[in-house]
Structure formats: C-alpha cells, structure tokens
Design a protein around this motif. Structure first.
Motif, mmCIF file in Angstrom:
data_model
loop_
_atom_site.group_PDB
_atom_site.id
_atom_site.type_symbol
_atom_site.label_atom_id
_atom_site.label_comp_id
_atom_site.label_asym_id
_atom_site.label_seq_id
_atom_site.Cartn_x
_atom_site.Cartn_y
_atom_site.Cartn_z
ATOM 1 N N LEU A 1 -30.224 -9.812 18.925
ATOM 2 C CA LEU A 1 -30.547 -8.551 19.588
ATOM 3 C C LEU A 1 -32.007 -8.498 20.031
ATOM 4 N N PHE A 2 -32.901 -8.928 19.142
ATOM 5 C CA PHE A 2 -34.314 -8.824 19.467
ATOM 6 C C PHE A 2 -34.713 -9.642 20.704
ATOM 7 N N PRO A 3 -34.442 -10.959 20.736
ATOM 8 C CA PRO A 3 -34.855 -11.707 21.937
ATOM 9 C C PRO A 3 -34.212 -11.182 23.212
ATOM 10 N N PHE A 4 -32.978 -10.689 23.078
ATOM 11 C CA PHE A 4 -32.315 -10.167 24.274
ATOM 12 C C PHE A 4 -33.033 -8.928 24.817
ATOM 13 N N ARG B 1 -21.640 -6.737 21.735
ATOM 14 C CA ARG B 1 -20.627 -7.743 21.991
ATOM 15 C C ARG B 1 -21.282 -9.116 22.168
ATOM 16 N N MET B 2 -22.521 -9.079 22.716
ATOM 17 C CA MET B 2 -23.261 -10.333 22.868
ATOM 18 C C MET B 2 -23.451 -11.015 21.520
ATOM 19 N N THR B 3 -23.776 -10.213 20.485
ATOM 20 C CA THR B 3 -23.980 -10.838 19.183
ATOM 21 C C THR B 3 -22.686 -11.485 18.700
ATOM 22 N N ILE B 4 -21.541 -10.891 19.061
ATOM 23 C CA ILE B 4 -20.270 -11.502 18.658
ATOM 24 C C ILE B 4 -20.068 -12.825 19.404
ATOM 25 N N ASN C 1 -30.372 -19.175 27.188
ATOM 26 C CA ASN C 1 -30.771 -20.193 26.219
ATOM 27 C C ASN C 1 -31.809 -19.684 25.230
ATOM 28 N N LEU C 2 -32.674 -18.803 25.724
ATOM 29 C CA LEU C 2 -33.694 -18.233 24.844
ATOM 30 C C LEU C 2 -33.037 -17.441 23.710
ATOM 31 N N ILE C 3 -32.053 -16.613 24.077
ATOM 32 C CA ILE C 3 -31.387 -15.784 23.063
ATOM 33 C C ILE C 3 -30.702 -16.681 22.044
ATOM 34 N N PHE C 4 -29.979 -17.680 22.565
ATOM 35 C CA PHE C 4 -29.258 -18.545 21.643
ATOM 36 C C PHE C 4 -30.213 -19.353 20.784
ATOM 37 N N GLY C 5 -31.271 -19.873 21.414
ATOM 38 C CA GLY C 5 -32.258 -20.674 20.694
ATOM 39 C C GLY C 5 -32.871 -19.901 19.544
ATOM 40 N N VAL C 6 -33.385 -18.725 19.834
ATOM 41 C CA VAL C 6 -34.026 -17.918 18.798
ATOM 42 C C VAL C 6 -32.998 -17.513 17.741
ATOM 43 N N GLY C 7 -31.851 -17.038 18.207
ATOM 44 C CA GLY C 7 -30.821 -16.538 17.294
ATOM 45 C C GLY C 7 -30.367 -17.577 16.286
ATOM 46 N N LYS C 8 -30.093 -18.750 16.776
ATOM 47 C CA LYS C 8 -29.546 -19.796 15.910
ATOM 48 C C LYS C 8 -30.551 -20.217 14.840
ATOM 49 N N VAL C 9 -31.800 -20.375 15.270
ATOM 50 C CA VAL C 9 -32.838 -20.797 14.335
ATOM 51 C C VAL C 9 -32.977 -19.799 13.187
ATOM 52 N N VAL C 10 -32.807 -18.525 13.496
ATOM 53 C CA VAL C 10 -32.990 -17.501 12.462
ATOM 54 C C VAL C 10 -31.712 -17.273 11.663
ATOM 55 N N GLU C 11 -30.572 -17.321 12.339
ATOM 56 C CA GLU C 11 -29.320 -16.973 11.677
ATOM 57 C C GLU C 11 -28.987 -17.888 10.499
ATOM 58 N N GLU C 12 -29.074 -19.206 10.720
ATOM 59 C CA GLU C 12 -28.635 -20.147 9.681
ATOM 60 C C GLU C 12 -29.330 -19.975 8.327
#
Lengths: 636, 78
Positions: free
Chosen positions: A355-358, A433-436, A299-310
């Motif tokens: 990648l970074f949070p992971f 692959r995780m980023t995909i 959840n941490l990876i997804f949480g951080v990733g989504k907030v930054v990606e959009e």
C-alpha cells in the motif's frame, strides 16, 4: 467568522487551506480534484475562523456538479469574507471569475498565488494598481512554499472587519443600459432567488441564459420569462450574437483590458514544460513513456512489497508457534489470540508493504501534473468506450481507492458519462485488491501472472464500457481540459497525502481486520463457519475452490483485503500455495477483483448515481465475476 | 484568407478564432478558458488519428477533443 476560498480549478485553494488545516484536503496538480467542500476551524487574532475550501469553478455559471457545489455554497451560506485565489500565471483569464465575484458584493481579498511561476513566464504584476482598480486588497503568495499566507489571512481578517465591497467594472454603454432596465423590472416584480443576491447580478445571470436561474424563473415567475427573452433578443439584434456570448465577451474584454493595464510582460524563461511535453505528449514517445512509467511503477510496488513482506511474515509465524508452546492450541483462548495476531500480521506484513509504495508513487504522479497528460493521450481510446479523456482521472484514482474515484466522476459533464465511469471504476482493482493481487498472485505464482490480471482487467473494462455505451448511446460532450504546468512535488506534501490515504486503512480497515479475524476464530471454534461454507458451497464448487473459502467472501464485501486475510485464517496458514493450486489462487483472486464492491463503495455509488443504478452495478459486477472466475478455473 | 475548423490546423500554426458553433454549454465552457472570437490560438500538438489537440492560448495549455475542435472556426494568421 466564515471565510471561503474561491477560485478557478487548480489555482491552489486546497494548498492554502492545508497550510492552515494541516493536510486535510487532498491536493494534486490537475483541475477539479476538490469535488466537495472541506472546512476547518482555526484561531485568528483570538477569534474562531471557519475556513471553507470550495471546489474550483471557472465562472459563476456552472457546468458540472463540483462547480455547482461551490457556487451554491456561496449563494446559500452567510460568508463573511471571500478569498479569491488566482493562479497569477493565468491572471488574464482568472480575472473573469474575479469580476463576477465582485458583482456579488461580498467583502473580498484577492490572492495572487504562484507569483513565482508568473515571473518565470515573464508576467510582472503591479499589485497596487490592481488593488486600486478593483477596490479590494491584493496579496501575492506562493502557497506551495507557504510564502505570504500569514499576510493573506491577516489582510482577510482586517478586511472582513471593514466590509468594503470592491468596485464593479462597467460593460459597454448599450449593455449597461439593458442591464439597468432589466434590473428595474426585476426590482418592480420583486424577483428573488437567493435573498441576498444583488439585483444586477441576477439580471446578468438571466441575460447569460444561466440554466439554473432560468429554470427557477420558469417555476416561480413564469410571466417574467417573456421580459428576459425580450432583453436577450435586444442584445442579439444589436450585437449579432447570442446574448450569453455578448456578456462573456464583454467580461473577457474587461479582464483583458485590466490585465494589460496592470501587467508588464518580459521574456519568459524557457520552460521545462515545453521540452518535457514534447516527449510525454508526443504521438509515439508519449505512449512509450506512458507504458514505461506504469511498468516501472508496477515493479516498484512489487519490489518494495516483497522485500518487506517475507521477513515480516516469518516473524509473525515464529510468534504464533511460540504461543502454541505455552497455550494449548485447542482452547478458545488460543483461537482468539491467534485470530488477533493474524489480523495484526495481515495489516503490517501483507497490506502495508504494498500500500505504501503504491500511494506514494500515485501522489508523485498526481502532484507532478502527469494525470492530465494521460487524459490527453488516452482520449482517443476512451472515445471507443463512449467516454472522453477526462474520465481517465477517476479511473486512475480508482487504482488507489474506489470511493474517491466515484466522487471524482463529478468532473464529468454528462450524467450518462458519470454513470458509465462510476460502474467501470468499481471494477478497477483498488489498492486493497492490489494487495491481494500482489500478495497472492505475484508472491506465490509470478509477477507476470499479476500483470496478466491487470491486463485482463483492462480488457474486461473496455468490453464492459462498450456494452454500457451501447445500452446508453448518447454522444459524450467531448473533452475540454486544461493541461497545467508541471510542478516539482514537495516531499512533505507527498508524504502528507500518502499518510492521509493510509489513515483510512490504518484506522478503519485494520481494526475491522483484527475484529474479523477474531470473529472467524470464534466461528471456527464453535464450528458455525461450516454452515456459512455450506450455504456458499454451490458457488465455491462452481469455481473449484476449497469449501472454507465461502466465509471469506462475506468479509470481502466489508473490505476487499479482508477476503485474503480471512483466507489465510480459514486455511489455517499463510502459505496458501501448500493448500491451494495456482489455478485456485488465480480463480479466487479474479473473483475477488470483480465481484460486488465493498460497502463504502456501495454507499458512495448509491449517493452519486442512485439506488436503481447501484443495484444494476452490483448485479453486473457479480455476474461478471462468476463468469470470469469460471473461465479462469477451466482455462488457467 | 479562408476559414477552417480548428481540428484541421497543422501543428505549430497560429490561428485566430472567428466563431464558435455549438450550444450554450460549449460556448460558455470555452469562454471560461479564455477562448472567444478574436483570440489567437497556437496549435501545439495534434494528437494521433482523431485524437485531441493541444492548444496554447493566453499562455495556457488546453486539450480539446476532436469533436470540440471541429466546432471552432478559425483563420490562419501569417
């Protein structure tokens, strides 16, 4: 001057090395992370010093490939100075390696690392006494905090100039008698394996039945084997145990005796470890915590990733539409510029946020010392696929990058275990692959769907493991793994490690991404991509994917994340959901996760398990990917 | 006092190593970690059904697979 760091696994060699080299060698809190040596050069009193960080080895008798590498380096190379690093909190046991190193008669300095941890455990060491018994300098350090390291190298430098050889402690009289008789015979026969090995050391190795030495003897001095067997038998008859056991017991007794004479034991402070392990290694709570930790991590990876990606993606869209206004979209120039921007955007907005949070989280888990606990908890399950607990370490590292994961299989003892673990590790979704999975599936479909891919992946790995262990029905040697004390991770080290691993993406993958992206623009402009897509059409049709996906699959072999970024470009949008159905996204992702590993992985596989086995692994994963993706197409 | 294999020792018990069955590899491996005949071992945790066991020896913790533990012959110490 050449200085080698030598010591038992997880005693802090790489931490000391990194103090001098900057963060170059990956450090973690589990035994056996350094599997090949790393070197650096630095200036000491105006002289260039070459410092070598060798893999940890419990003794000079070697079992796994990593240990063999350390030992052979020491035998082969001309080393001016050995710094023997010890975990001071495990002094008694660590001295056994020290005694063996002294038998090599190399200039040596003893480094008592984690002296603070030893004191917490109630172990007070009389450093002067230890130094005078062994005849070599002893320096106490706390490598994690950088304390004492300067003194250590100053001492090492001065000692290398004086060249004292330390003292060899003697075994029991009867054993010493046999060693000296065998040594005399070895000398008369001119038996030699590495030219500089002292004859006493050689005699001991033969009495210990060291495989490597015995094999060499059989090859080069077949007649002498009888004599070695004779002396081994003398020991076995007088002592009633095999001669290797006798020698190691003798050494054990010597180090325990030494330990007792230099140490004062006081009451240990209650340790965090026992309390924490009561939960984390508990037969029930241990598994619950394991699940919670990884769920939180996900959840941490997804949480951080989504907030930054959009917001970042939005920014790049606006940039492209801005350029569209000033340059005609039908020109070659525009194709190239938009290709470059897409490549940049892919790196900054899509890959890095996940990648970074992971990598940061993985570094914390590693440094804390949680990985060996996972090995303990999962040993039972790994036996079901014909492996044992230690194999979990390459698997977890595989979630970061497949290349170090395959290298880490060197900590496994049997060749068969290494092969099975390597093949299975290539199927674990690495960070690329995780980023995909996150940027396509979690972002466009749902986080639950992404989690489902991870679970499906685990199931497939388990089934594949069972199949492979059926094909190779050898019994795994079983787990023997140290469970180190917990260490509170230092933010500096965690960030340095994260950066070291991110560099790989930033300096290797990203330029490739931008290059690939502009190449695809060119192919697109001259309409060559149609040909490639046509060649791949049987596959894309089978999987029910848009034909333009064909080209992206080639890029995926270079770097997995390229597939996704090329997909965006091939489709002409990052809003994949507008042109592909959720089923297609799912099929595409599953195919990418399982099919042929990237070139870097293929190269390391080739080196570690050989060409034939690599080809087998490639065919295996490719067929598996087609099967799974086809099933997904019709069922999801 | 009778001897049993290490995998059948209950959690929290202290035992003394009597002998190690098994080949050269296992003997040497265990010896490197400080497990020899005569040494005292505390069994910290005995994992779930056929899982590994966690022992403490000379102040250090080591996880041993069942198969390995079965090869270590011990006796209980009061």
């Amino acid at each position: 001057m050449k200085i080698a760091l030598m010591g038992q696994p997880n005693c802090g060699k790489s931490t000391i090395f990194n103090h001098v080299a900057g963060y170059k060698a990956v450090t973690s809190n589990f035994p056996g992370k350094t599997v090949k040596y790393t070197q650096t050069k630095f200036k000491l009193f105006g002289e260039t010093v070459e410092l070598i960080d060798l893999p940890g080895t419990y003794s000079l008798t070697s079992f796994d490939l990593a240990e063999l590498e350390a030992r052979n380096y020491l035998f082969r190379e001309k080393v001016d100075m050995v710094i023997n690093v010890l975990d001071a909190s495990l002094l008694g046991r660590s001295l056994e390696l020290t005694l063996q190193l002294l038998e090599l008669k190399l200039p040596m300095v003893l480094c008592l690392n984690m002296i603070d941890e030893a004191e917490r455990k109630g172990i007070r060491i009389n450093i002067e006494k230890l130094s005078s018994i062994l005849g070599i300098p002893v320096v106490a350090v706390i490598a994690l905090k950088g304390k004492g390291i300067e003194k250590l190298f100053t001492q090492a430098y001065n000692t290398a100039k004086d060249k004292p050889r330390g003292k060899t402690l003697s075994f029991s009289k009867d054993i010493e008698e046999i060693i000296s008789q065998l040594s005399t015979e070895l000398k008369n026969e001119n038996v030699e394996i590495y030219p500089k090995l002292p004859i006493r050391f050689l005699a001991l190795k033969y009495l210990e039945e060291d495989k490597f030495f015995i094999e060499d003897l059989i090859k080069n001095y077949p007649d002498f084997l009888k004599r070695v067997k004779y002396f081994q038998n003398v020991i076995q008859e007088t002592r009633g145990r095999p001669s290797d056991v006798v020698i190691s017991s003798e050494r054990h007794y010597l180090s325990m005796h030494l330990y007792e004479s230099v140490v004062v034991i006081t009451d240990p402070q209650t340790s965090l470890r026992d309390n924490l392990d009561n939960i984390l290694m508990h037969p029930l709570f241990g598994y619950i915590s394991l699940g919670l930790i990884f769920y939180f991590f996900f959840n941490l990876i997804f949480g951080v990733g989504k907030v930054v990606e959009e917001p970042l993606l939005d920014y790049f869209y606006r940039l492209i539409s801005l350029i569209e206004k000033s340059i005609n979209p039908d020109t070659l120039l525009f194709s190239i510029i938009s290709g470059i921007i897409q490549g940049l955007a892919g790196g900054v907005a899509i890959v890095l946020p996940y990648l970074f949070p992971f990598l940061f989280g993985l570094a914390i888990l590693e440094d804390l010392g949680y990985l060996p606990r996972v090995a303990f908890l999962l040993d039972v399950f790994l036996h079901k696929i014909g492996l044992h607990g230690k194999a979990i370490i390459p698997f977890i590292l595989g979630y970061g990058c497949t290349v170090p994961a395959i290298m880490a299989t060197r900590i496994l003892e049997s060749e068969r275990d290494r092969f099975i673990t390597s093949v299975l590790a290539t199927m674990i979704p690495c960070a690329a692959r995780m980023t995909i999975i996150f940027a396509l599936v979690a972002f466009y479909i749902s986080p639950k769907a992404a989690l489902a891919i991870y679970i499906l992946n685990l199931i497939v790995i388990i089934i594949s493991g069972r199949i492979l262990s059926r094909i190779l029905p050898e019994i795994t040697p079983g787990m023997i793994l140290e469970i180190p004390a917990y260490h509170i991770p230092s933010l500096k080290v965690v960030l340095a490690k994260t950066w070291l691993r991110m560099k790989e993406f930033i300096f290797v993958a990203w330029p490739l991404l931008i290059l690939g992206s502009s190449l695809l623009s060119l192919l697109n402009y001259y309409q060559i991509d149609d040909l490639v897509n046509y060649i791949f059409s049987p596959l894309t049709r089978l999987l029910g994917l848009p034909l333009v996906v064909g080209t992206t699959l080639i890029f995926g072999v270079l770097r997995k994340e390229l597939s996704m970024l090329m997909l965006f470009q091939a489709l002409g949008t990052t809003e994949v959901i507008k042109v592909m159905s959720p089923t297609q996204i799912m099929t595409f992702t599953i195919f990418i996760v399982f099919y042929i590993p990237c070139v870097a992985t293929i190269a390391v596989l080739w080196r570690e398990i050989g060409g034939k086995m690599t080809l087998f692994a490639l065919a295996f994963t490719f067929i598996l990917a087609i099967m799974l993706a086809t099933i997904t197409r019709f069922t999801y | 006092m009778f001897s049993i294999s290490l995998d059948s020792v209950k959690e929290g018990k202290v035992v003394k190593v009597l002998d190690i069955y098994g080949g050269w590899g296992i003997r040497q491996r265990l010896s490197c970690l400080g497990i020899h005949p005569g040494d005292l071992i505390t069994v910290k945790k005995s994992g779930i059904i056929h899982g590994p066991i966690l022992i403490s020896i000379h102040g250090n913790h080591i996880a041993l697979g069942r198969g390995i533990a079965r090869k270590i012959l011990v006796e209980e110490v009061e």
